[in-house]
Design a protein around this motif. Structure first.
Motif, PDB file in Angstrom:
ATOM      1  N   ARG A  36      46.893-100.023  -8.203  1.00 20.95           N
ATOM      2  CA  ARG A  36      47.417-101.440  -7.916  1.00 20.95           C
ATOM      3  C   ARG A  36      48.275-101.726  -7.356  1.00 20.95           C
ATOM      4  N   CYS A  37      49.109-101.644  -6.459  1.00 22.40           N
ATOM      5  CA  CYS A  37      50.446-101.661  -5.893  1.00 22.40           C
ATOM      6  C   CYS A  37      51.294-103.893  -5.679  1.00 22.40           C
ATOM      7  N   GLN A  38      52.301-103.427  -6.595  1.00 26.45           N
ATOM      8  CA  GLN A  38      52.702-105.289  -6.272  1.00 26.45           C
ATOM      9  C   GLN A  38      54.192-105.661  -6.262  1.00 26.45           C
ATOM     10  N   PHE A  39      54.102-106.067  -5.491  1.00 23.26           N
ATOM     11  CA  PHE A  39      55.690-106.136  -5.060  1.00 23.26           C
ATOM     12  C   PHE A  39      56.272-107.497  -5.550  1.00 23.26           C
ATOM     13  N   LEU A  40      57.447-107.344  -5.519  1.00 19.43           N
ATOM     14  CA  LEU A  40      58.758-108.243  -6.416  1.00 19.43           C
ATOM     15  C   LEU A  40      59.205-108.826  -5.751  1.00 19.43           C
ATOM     16  N   SER A  41      59.170-109.874  -4.411  1.00 19.57           N
ATOM     17  CA  SER A  41      59.866-109.746  -3.540  1.00 19.57           C
ATOM     18  C   SER A  41      61.369-110.363  -4.310  1.00 19.57           C
ATOM     19  N   GLU A  42      62.989-110.612  -4.249  1.00 22.37           N
ATOM     20  CA  GLU A  42      63.700-110.987  -4.406  1.00 22.37           C
ATOM     21  C   GLU A  42      63.611-112.983  -4.771  1.00 22.37           C
ATOM     22  N   ASP A  43      62.964-112.559  -3.091  1.00 17.29           N
ATOM     23  CA  ASP A  43      63.612-113.788  -2.583  1.00 17.29           C
ATOM     24  C   ASP A  43      61.657-114.916  -3.248  1.00 17.29           C
ATOM     25  N   LEU A  44      61.035-114.686  -4.077  1.00 16.07           N
ATOM     26  CA  LEU A  44      59.827-115.073  -4.732  1.00 16.07           C
ATOM     27  C   LEU A  44      60.243-116.735  -4.826  1.00 16.07           C
ATOM     28  N   ARG A  45      59.627-118.104  -4.429  1.00 18.85           N
ATOM     29  CA  ARG A  45      59.717-118.824  -4.747  1.00 18.85           C
ATOM     30  C   ARG A  45      58.284-119.792  -5.109  1.00 18.85           C
ATOM     31  N   PHE A  46      58.181-120.834  -5.833  1.00 13.87           N
ATOM     32  CA  PHE A  46      57.463-121.353  -6.588  1.00 13.87           C
ATOM     33  C   PHE A  46      58.029-122.671  -5.757  1.00 13.87           C
ATOM     34  N   ASP A  47      56.621-123.802  -6.123  1.00 11.75           N
ATOM     35  CA  ASP A  47      56.875-125.073  -5.426  1.00 11.75           C
ATOM     36  C   ASP A  47      58.006-125.784  -6.559  1.00 11.75           C
ATOM     37  N   CYS A  58      49.300-120.531 -13.792  1.00 15.36           N
ATOM     38  CA  CYS A  58      47.918-120.377 -12.690  1.00 15.36           C
ATOM     39  C   CYS A  58      48.236-119.304 -12.265  1.00 15.36           C
ATOM     40  N   LEU A  59      49.193-118.001 -12.433  1.00 14.36           N
ATOM     41  CA  LEU A  59      49.172-117.145 -12.258  1.00 14.36           C
ATOM     42  C   LEU A  59      49.091-116.055 -12.749  1.00 14.36           C
ATOM     43  N   ILE A  60      48.889-115.992 -14.614  1.00 17.27           N
ATOM     44  CA  ILE A  60      48.348-115.239 -15.422  1.00 17.27           C
ATOM     45  C   ILE A  60      46.862-115.539 -15.799  1.00 17.27           C
ATOM     46  N   ARG A  61      47.032-114.131 -16.318  1.00 22.91           N
ATOM     47  CA  ARG A  61      45.657-114.534 -17.201  1.00 22.91           C
ATOM     48  C   ARG A  61      45.370-115.096 -18.474  1.00 22.91           C
ATOM     49  N   LYS A  62      44.182-115.897 -18.740  1.00 19.60           N
ATOM     50  CA  LYS A  62      44.648-116.415 -20.136  1.00 19.60           C
ATOM     51  C   LYS A  62      44.976-115.728 -21.518  1.00 19.60           C
ATOM     52  N   LYS A  63      44.438-114.691 -20.967  1.00 22.09           N
ATOM     53  CA  LYS A  63      44.839-113.821 -22.581  1.00 22.09           C
ATOM     54  C   LYS A  63      46.107-113.450 -22.508  1.00 22.09           C
ATOM     55  N   ARG A  64      46.751-113.128 -20.967  1.00 20.53           N
ATOM     56  CA  ARG A  64      47.867-112.849 -21.611  1.00 20.53           C
ATOM     57  C   ARG A  64      48.708-113.454 -21.472  1.00 20.53           C
ATOM     58  N   GLU A  65      48.702-114.885 -21.799  1.00 17.47           N
ATOM     59  CA  GLU A  65      49.809-116.443 -20.742  1.00 17.47           C
ATOM     60  C   GLU A  65      50.186-116.216 -22.212  1.00 17.47           C
ATOM     61  N   GLU A  66      49.847-116.998 -23.480  1.00 20.42           N
ATOM     62  CA  GLU A  66      50.492-117.095 -24.553  1.00 20.42           C
ATOM     63  C   GLU A  66      51.449-115.578 -25.284  1.00 20.42           C
ATOM     64  N   GLU A  67      51.331-114.451 -25.066  1.00 19.34           N
ATOM     65  CA  GLU A  67      52.617-113.673 -24.632  1.00 19.34           C
ATOM     66  C   GLU A  67      53.656-113.828 -23.657  1.00 19.34           C
ATOM     67  N   ALA A  68      53.148-114.745 -22.350  1.00 16.60           N
ATOM     68  CA  ALA A  68      54.104-114.783 -21.679  1.00 16.60           C
ATOM     69  C   ALA A  68      55.207-115.950 -22.476  1.00 16.60           C
ATOM     70  N   SER A  95      60.174-115.508 -11.924  1.00 20.15           N
ATOM     71  CA  SER A  95      59.090-114.878 -11.797  1.00 20.15           C
ATOM     72  C   SER A  95      58.738-113.216 -12.126  1.00 20.15           C
ATOM     73  N   LEU A  96      59.600-112.579 -13.303  1.00 13.26           N
ATOM     74  CA  LEU A  96      59.367-111.459 -13.827  1.00 13.26           C
ATOM     75  C   LEU A  96      58.655-111.153 -14.869  1.00 13.26           C
ATOM     76  N   LEU A  97      58.226-112.862 -15.383  1.00 10.35           N
ATOM     77  CA  LEU A  97      57.663-113.200 -16.131  1.00 10.35           C
ATOM     78  C   LEU A  97      56.311-112.831 -15.358  1.00 10.35           C
ATOM     79  N   VAL A  98      55.991-113.932 -14.421  1.00 12.49           N
ATOM     80  CA  VAL A  98      54.280-113.534 -13.250  1.00 12.49           C
ATOM     81  C   VAL A  98      54.364-112.436 -13.043  1.00 12.49           C
ATOM     82  N   SER A  99      54.934-111.553 -12.660  1.00  8.33           N
ATOM     83  CA  SER A  99      55.158-110.208 -12.026  1.00  8.33           C
ATOM     84  C   SER A  99      54.611-109.193 -13.206  1.00  8.33           C
ATOM     85  N   GLU A 100      55.331-109.845 -15.084  1.00  9.06           N
ATOM     86  CA  GLU A 100      55.076-108.152 -15.712  1.00  9.06           C
ATOM     87  C   GLU A 100      53.798-109.337 -16.240  1.00  9.06           C
TER      88      GLU A 100
END
Length: 183
Positions: A36-47, A58-68, A95-100
């Motif tokens: 599975r391929c994921q691209f983390l752009s350097e200009d990723l932005r959120f609201d 919103c972007l991480i599965r609940k089972k990994r959220e506590e670890e994040a 952004s890195l947290l969301v990616s990882e």
């Protein structure tokens, strides 16, 4: 494992990542990305009004959220602040947290990170490097970077120079030894 894609500005690092992830068409040739391929752009932005913890929720599965959330504490990221109030470095941390932490450890993953260290302080950068080293099973990370200190470890490097790509694997190698190959 982690592999670095190095090249001077304008040599095609981001274009290569986008091509490998299927975001743009290749000009020619064949390739295959296994996993599975994921691209983390350097200009990723959120609201800008959305709190950082809501982005994770919103972007991480609940089972990994506590670890994040625990990792966010380790890198001193205030998850209660709205995204727009975070510094550039803290936005990059988010952004890195969301990616990882959105990676599915059950499948092979290929993560392409475009300039992930821009704006990060040294302790946060080192925390991610350590995390990557500890969490490399079934994950291939390709990191486009302009290292800012000679001692930064880069044991596996793909160098783009003079219109060619060349892989160099030198356990224990650091940026100061590799940069001579960039033209």
């Amino acid at each position: 494992g982690t592999h670095y894609l190095l090249g001077r500005n304008g040599r095609g690092k981001t274009t290569l990542f986008k091509t490998l992830c299927g975001l743009i068409r290749p000009l020619g040739g064949d390739f295959e990305v296994v996993g599975r391929c994921q691209f983390l752009s350097e200009d990723l932005r959120f609201d800008h009004e959305l709190p950082a913890h809501a982005v994770l929720g919103c972007l991480i599965r609940k089972k990994r959220e506590e670890e994040a959330v625990e990792f966010a504490k380790r890198i001193e990221l205030d998850l209660n602040k709205p995204y727009g109030k975070l510094s550039t470095g803290n936005q990059r941390k988010l952004s890195l947290l969301v990616s990882e932490f959105s990676l599915c450890r059950d499948d092979s993953e290929v993560v392409m990170l475009d300039e992930p260290f821009t704006g990060l302080d040294a302790p946060s950068r080192q925390a991610f490097l350590d995390y990557w080293e500890e969490n490399s099973e079934r994950i291939t990370r390709l990191v486009s970077a302009h290292p800012d200190f000679d001692e930064m470890p880069v044991p596996s490097v793909v160098v783009i120079s003079d219109g060619k790509m060349e892989h160099q694997s030198q356990p224990g190698a650091c940026w100061g030894e590799v940069r001579q190959f960039l033209n």
